[in-house]
Write an enzyme that holds these catalytic residues in place. Structure first.
Site, mmCIF file in Angstrom:
data_model
loop_
_atom_site.group_PDB
_atom_site.id
_atom_site.type_symbol
_atom_site.label_atom_id
_atom_site.label_comp_id
_atom_site.label_asym_id
_atom_site.label_seq_id
_atom_site.Cartn_x
_atom_site.Cartn_y
_atom_site.Cartn_z
ATOM 1 N N ALA A 8 37.796 30.060 38.308
ATOM 2 C CA ALA A 8 36.443 30.520 37.936
ATOM 3 C C ALA A 8 35.991 31.617 38.888
ATOM 4 C CB ALA A 8 35.471 29.342 37.971
ATOM 5 N N TYR A 10 36.235 36.081 39.916
ATOM 6 C CA TYR A 10 35.722 37.359 39.416
ATOM 7 C C TYR A 10 36.308 37.702 38.049
ATOM 8 C CZ TYR A 10 33.299 38.301 43.739
ATOM 9 O OH TYR A 10 32.417 38.225 44.787
ATOM 10 N N ASP A 32 37.824 24.904 38.087
ATOM 11 C CA ASP A 32 38.198 25.408 39.407
ATOM 12 C C ASP A 32 38.241 24.233 40.368
ATOM 13 O OD1 ASP A 32 37.855 28.620 40.566
ATOM 14 O OD2 ASP A 32 38.085 26.974 42.023
ATOM 15 N N VAL A 88 43.984 32.369 38.365
ATOM 16 C CA VAL A 88 43.812 32.018 39.783
ATOM 17 C C VAL A 88 44.186 33.215 40.655
ATOM 18 C CG1 VAL A 88 44.247 29.573 39.340
ATOM 19 C CG2 VAL A 88 46.147 31.057 39.998
ATOM 20 N N ALA A 162 37.108 46.420 35.903
ATOM 21 C CA ALA A 162 36.809 46.814 37.277
ATOM 22 C C ALA A 162 35.516 46.116 37.676
ATOM 23 C CB ALA A 162 36.651 48.329 37.378
ATOM 24 N N ARG A 258 44.886 67.521 31.271
ATOM 25 C CA ARG A 258 46.074 66.747 31.637
ATOM 26 C C ARG A 258 45.820 65.926 32.896
ATOM 27 N NH1 ARG A 258 50.016 71.641 32.182
ATOM 28 N NH2 ARG A 258 48.104 72.322 33.216
ATOM 29 N N SER A 267 36.757 59.451 49.293
ATOM 30 C CA SER A 267 35.970 58.377 49.908
ATOM 31 C C SER A 267 36.566 57.976 51.242
ATOM 32 C CB SER A 267 35.941 57.165 48.978
ATOM 33 O OG SER A 267 37.240 56.607 48.898
ATOM 34 N N CYS A 274 42.472 44.243 44.599
ATOM 35 C CA CYS A 274 43.638 44.511 43.745
ATOM 36 C C CYS A 274 44.551 45.644 44.197
ATOM 37 C CB CYS A 274 43.159 44.799 42.332
ATOM 38 S SG CYS A 274 42.360 43.383 41.587
ATOM 39 N N GLN A 276 45.504 47.431 46.905
ATOM 40 C CA GLN A 276 46.479 47.296 47.990
ATOM 41 C C GLN A 276 47.464 46.164 47.693
ATOM 42 O OE1 GLN A 276 45.467 47.737 52.256
ATOM 43 N NE2 GLN A 276 45.946 45.578 52.378
HETATM 44 N N1 LIG Z 1 38.920 40.820 40.778
HETATM 45 C C1 LIG Z 1 39.249 41.688 39.863
HETATM 46 O O1 LIG Z 1 38.530 42.633 39.598
HETATM 47 C C2 LIG Z 1 40.530 41.532 39.092
HETATM 48 C C3 LIG Z 1 40.729 42.331 37.967
HETATM 49 C C4 LIG Z 1 41.928 42.192 37.253
HETATM 50 C C5 LIG Z 1 42.864 41.251 37.643
HETATM 51 N N2 LIG Z 1 42.632 40.469 38.732
HETATM 52 C C6 LIG Z 1 43.624 39.435 39.058
HETATM 53 O O2 LIG Z 1 43.115 38.194 38.556
HETATM 54 C C7 LIG Z 1 43.468 37.110 39.421
HETATM 55 C C8 LIG Z 1 42.215 36.386 39.873
HETATM 56 O O3 LIG Z 1 41.423 37.270 40.615
HETATM 57 P P1 LIG Z 1 39.930 36.917 41.042
HETATM 58 O O4 LIG Z 1 39.375 38.128 41.676
HETATM 59 O O5 LIG Z 1 39.231 36.296 39.904
HETATM 60 O O6 LIG Z 1 40.203 35.782 42.130
HETATM 61 P P2 LIG Z 1 39.134 34.760 42.755
HETATM 62 O O7 LIG Z 1 39.658 34.392 44.087
HETATM 63 O O8 LIG Z 1 37.767 35.310 42.621
HETATM 64 O O9 LIG Z 1 39.212 33.483 41.785
HETATM 65 C C9 LIG Z 1 40.332 32.665 41.683
HETATM 66 C C10 LIG Z 1 39.848 31.221 41.579
HETATM 67 O O10 LIG Z 1 40.967 30.379 41.286
HETATM 68 C C11 LIG Z 1 40.740 29.117 41.887
HETATM 69 N N3 LIG Z 1 41.989 28.360 41.964
HETATM 70 C C12 LIG Z 1 43.106 28.645 42.691
HETATM 71 N N4 LIG Z 1 44.065 27.747 42.440
HETATM 72 C C13 LIG Z 1 43.563 26.872 41.536
HETATM 73 C C14 LIG Z 1 44.094 25.726 40.871
HETATM 74 N N5 LIG Z 1 45.352 25.331 41.074
HETATM 75 N N6 LIG Z 1 43.301 25.049 40.031
HETATM 76 C C15 LIG Z 1 42.027 25.459 39.796
HETATM 77 N N7 LIG Z 1 41.479 26.538 40.383
HETATM 78 C C16 LIG Z 1 42.243 27.250 41.244
HETATM 79 C C17 LIG Z 1 40.148 29.471 43.231
HETATM 80 O O11 LIG Z 1 39.451 28.374 43.782
HETATM 81 C C18 LIG Z 1 39.240 30.657 42.861
HETATM 82 O O12 LIG Z 1 37.917 30.249 42.620
HETATM 83 C C19 LIG Z 1 44.276 37.746 40.536
HETATM 84 O O13 LIG Z 1 45.639 37.662 40.198
HETATM 85 C C20 LIG Z 1 43.840 39.198 40.522
HETATM 86 O O14 LIG Z 1 44.831 40.062 41.013
HETATM 87 C C21 LIG Z 1 41.481 40.589 39.443
HETATM 88 O O1 LIG Z 2 37.373 57.987 42.525
HETATM 89 C C1 LIG Z 2 37.351 56.888 43.102
HETATM 90 C C2 LIG Z 2 37.362 55.652 42.424
HETATM 91 C C3 LIG Z 2 37.359 54.480 43.151
HETATM 92 N N1 LIG Z 2 37.350 54.508 44.518
HETATM 93 C C4 LIG Z 2 37.395 53.244 45.274
HETATM 94 O O2 LIG Z 2 38.493 52.493 44.815
HETATM 95 C C5 LIG Z 2 38.250 51.104 44.945
HETATM 96 C C6 LIG Z 2 38.530 50.373 43.639
HETATM 97 O O3 LIG Z 2 37.582 50.753 42.669
HETATM 98 P P1 LIG Z 2 37.675 50.310 41.140
HETATM 99 O O4 LIG Z 2 39.038 50.577 40.647
HETATM 100 O O5 LIG Z 2 36.561 50.947 40.438
HETATM 101 O O6 LIG Z 2 37.363 48.741 41.215
HETATM 102 P P2 LIG Z 2 38.298 47.445 41.102
HETATM 103 O O7 LIG Z 2 37.410 46.327 40.724
HETATM 104 O O8 LIG Z 2 39.142 47.311 42.309
HETATM 105 O O9 LIG Z 2 39.231 47.724 39.813
HETATM 106 C C7 LIG Z 2 40.619 48.054 39.923
HETATM 107 O O10 LIG Z 2 41.382 46.894 40.119
HETATM 108 C C8 LIG Z 2 41.217 45.908 39.085
HETATM 109 C C9 LIG Z 2 41.990 44.693 39.516
HETATM 110 O O11 LIG Z 2 43.331 44.746 39.206
HETATM 111 C C10 LIG Z 2 41.687 46.502 37.767
HETATM 112 O O12 LIG Z 2 41.559 45.528 36.740
HETATM 113 C C11 LIG Z 2 40.878 47.739 37.448
HETATM 114 O O13 LIG Z 2 41.350 48.339 36.246
HETATM 115 C C12 LIG Z 2 41.005 48.730 38.610
HETATM 116 O O14 LIG Z 2 40.165 49.859 38.389
HETATM 117 C C13 LIG Z 2 36.788 50.985 45.395
HETATM 118 O O15 LIG Z 2 36.762 50.787 46.796
HETATM 119 C C14 LIG Z 2 36.205 52.324 45.034
HETATM 120 O O16 LIG Z 2 35.118 52.676 45.848
HETATM 121 C C15 LIG Z 2 37.345 55.720 45.197
HETATM 122 O O17 LIG Z 2 37.350 55.752 46.425
HETATM 123 N N2 LIG Z 2 37.339 56.872 44.476
#
Ligand SMILES: NC(=O)c1ccc[n+]([C@@H]2O[C@H](COP(=O)([O-])OP(=O)(O)OC[C@H]3O[C@@H](n4cnc5c(N)ncnc54)[C@H](O)[C@@H]3O)[C@@H](O)[C@H]2O)c1
Ligand SMILES: O=c1ccn([C@@H]2O[C@H](COP(=O)(O)OP(=O)(O)O[C@H]3O[C@H](CO)[C@@H](O)[C@H](O)[C@H]3O)[C@@H](O)[C@H]2O)c(=O)[nH]1
Length: 473
Positions: A8, A10, A32, A88, A162, A258, A267, A274, A276
């Site tokens: 549960a 982000y 969660d 998760v 994002a 392109r 920045s 995500c 890194q």
């Molecule tokens: N944050 C983003 O913007 C974003 C976007 C796209 C993809 N992702 C990917 O999605 C995944 C989740 O990211 P997030 O940012 O939501 O993480 P998060 O840490 O916010 O949430 C993950 C949750 O999973 C729970 N959890 C872990 N193991 C568990 C288990 N066995 N049973 C029940 N709950 C459990 C944790 O307690 C935590 O609350 C990652 O792989 C991330 O790379 C994140």
């Molecule tokens: O022109 C830009 C755009 C972004 N950033 C920085 O880059 C980082 C990431 O930004 P952003 O990509 O907008 O946010 P995230 O939530 O990290 O989203 C990325 O990571 C997610 C997790 O995988 C993906 O789902 C999204 O598509 C991808 O954009 C932040 O620190 C921004 O400030 C810059 O410095 N310059």
């Protein structure tokens, strides 16, 4: 049909809230292990949701306890769900083989083992977490070796939202990607998931692929996006030496269709949970598959980002006459970008750590991040940063010493009162509407502003009397 989502966070929270909104006939349960997080999702006061995202509280208000449920009862949700999303966390490993590079899949594996133990009948297991290519195979192996009376398909359905724009991204995604086995059963499962998204997303935006392409597309997308930021940031360093202006360059090159204009904002460095992590994961995979040149190529995107953060911190120290010891430096912003309370890998953590090393007194103001989170971030950095050379706090600083040097404010003007310098680290829009003249009058002179987001109007600030540093100008 019932949907279960494990995790549960982000991704799980907003994604399932939107599915629940668009599919009122489907019960969606998010579970969660973290009871506090679930309690926050269930809090009557919607300002207490654990994830801050514009528009999210409205969706939750509309769907919660109608067909969206938050619970800690993982077992029951696994039993009930026809489709089980795994959302998760998959952080970078901090121990053992692949430390500092590979994705830590222990939480995903735990989910698979729990599903194998509890589930029976027909289930579709969906990888929503970002995973290394071929993880679906590991899930299948665990499930088929441990489950009884379970017929399952594993799909990959990576999330591209994002933070800060998650709700908008979920309602209007550029595309949805669904990968599955190219067998009749696999294709049927792909179609089932497709039909859910198709309720609000045009079919032509739902891309169907094999599992491996889907898994690898996610790592590739994030690597390309981050690469653009590192590319423009590398040029920002050259601009500062030559009199060119990076914003003008971004505009000039971005009008080439392109290249495109997005993601060219120079920045202080990219952050977030995500970019890194996913690039490190890609680099690790390349090394594993004996592709050192490919690994080195992508690793440079991160090295450039480290360089940019270090360069910014060093600029502050050099400009303040080579020492910030005992000087009050105010950090405006702690979140890794605006409109989120997420701080994972935020550039602010690295910059602050470098300044602390030089014995600065740090004052922080962020509209959405709590003091507890800020101290936790610095503590974590102390223990786990990949390379101490980057900005790791000298390991000998105790948590108490850290707290003595870092002050968190819930009001910006107080945070900037009698400061020697201001470092703007997150592009929160409110920063540009502050009364900068009043701020100037209360600062030590020369009053320095280091704008790590090129958010403020440099000319206006200079006119007031500030010494202003912006990125790439
Ligand atoms: N944050 C983003 O913007 C974003 C976007 C796209 C993809 N992702 C990917 O999605 C995944 C989740 O990211 P997030 O940012 O939501 O993480 P998060 O840490 O916010 O949430 C993950 C949750 O999973 C729970 N959890 C872990 N193991 C568990 C288990 N066995 N049973 C029940 N709950 C459990 C944790 O307690 C935590 O609350 C990652 O792989 C991330 O790379 C994140
Ligand atoms: O022109 C830009 C755009 C972004 N950033 C920085 O880059 C980082 C990431 O930004 P952003 O990509 O907008 O946010 P995230 O939530 O990290 O989203 C990325 O990571 C997610 C997790 O995988 C993906 O789902 C999204 O598509 C991808 O954009 C932040 O620190 C921004 O400030 C810059 O410095 N310059």
């Amino acid at each position: 049909m019932k949907i279960t989502c494990i995790g549960a966070g982000y991704v799980g929270g907003p994604t399932m809230a939107v599915i629940a909104d668009k599919c009122p006939d489907i019960d969606v349960t998010i579970v969660d292990l973290n009871a506090q997080r679930i309690a926050q999702w269930n809090d009557d006061d919607l300002s207490n949701l654990p994830v801050f995202e514009p528009g999210l509280s409205d969706v939750v208000a509309k769907t919660r306890n109608r067909n969206l449920f938050f619970s800690t009862d993982v077992e029951n949700a696994i039993r009930e769900g026809d489709i089980i999303f795994i959302a998760v966390n998959t952080p970078t490993k901090t121990y053992g083989v692949g430390k500092g590079m590979a994705a830590d899949l222990k939480y995903v594996e735990l989910c698979a083992r729990q599903i194998a133990e509890i589930a029976h009948g027909e289930k579709i297991i969906v990888e929503k977490s970002t995973l290394p290519v071929r993880t679906a195979q590991s899930l299948k192996t665990i499930l088929s070796n441990n489950a009884k009376n379970l017929s399952f398909q594993v799909l990959s359905n990576p999330e591209f939202l994002a933070e800060g724009t998650a709700v908008q991204d979920l309602y209007h995604p550029d595309r949805v990607l669904i990968g599955g086995d190219q067998t009749p059963e696999g294709l049927k499962a792909i179609e089932t998931l497709t039909s859910i998204y198709a309720r609000w997303i045009p079919r032509e935006r739902i891309i169907q692929t094999n599992v491996w392409s889907s898994e690898l597309s996610k790592l590739t997308a994030n690597s390309f996006l981050a690469q653009r930021i590192s590319s423009i940031n590398s040029i920002s360093a050259l601009c500062e030496q030559t009199g060119a202006n990076v914003s003008e360059i971004a505009k000039a090159i971005g009008t080439d269709s392109r290249i495109g204009s997005k993601f060219l904002q120079a920045s202080v460095g990219f952050g977030g949970s995500c970019f890194q992590k996913d690039i490190l994961n890609l680099v690790y995979l390349c090394r594993y598959f004996n592709l050192p040149e490919v690994a080195d190529y992508w690793e440079h995107v991160i090295k450039m980002n480290d360089y940019q953060k270090r360069r910014f911190a060093n600029k502050i120290i050099e400009t303040l006459f080579n020492s910030v010891s005992g000087k009050k430096i105010t950090c405006l912003g702690w979140a890794f970008k605006k409109d989120t309370n997420d701080t994972r890998e935020s550039a602010a953590i690295y910059v602050t750590t470098a300044l602390l090393r030089d014995k600065a007194e740090i004052h922080v103001y962020d509209p959405k991040v709590t003091p507890e989170q800020i101290y936790a971030d610095l503590d974590y950095m102390k223990q786990h940063h990949r390379s101490n050379d980057m900005t790791g706090i000298a390991g000998d600083m105790t948590t108490k010493e850290l707290k003595d040097l870092v002050h968190v404010h819930n009001e910006p003007y107080e945070a900037m009162d009698k400061a020697h310098a201001i470092a703007l680290l997150t592009e929160w829009e409110e920063f540009s509407s502050y009364d900068w003249e009043a701020i100037y009058n209360k600062m030590y002179k020369p009053a320095f502003v280091f704008d790590g987001r090129n958010l403020l109007q440099k000319d206006k600030l200079s006119k007031i009397g500030f010494e202003v540093y912006t990125i790439g100008n």
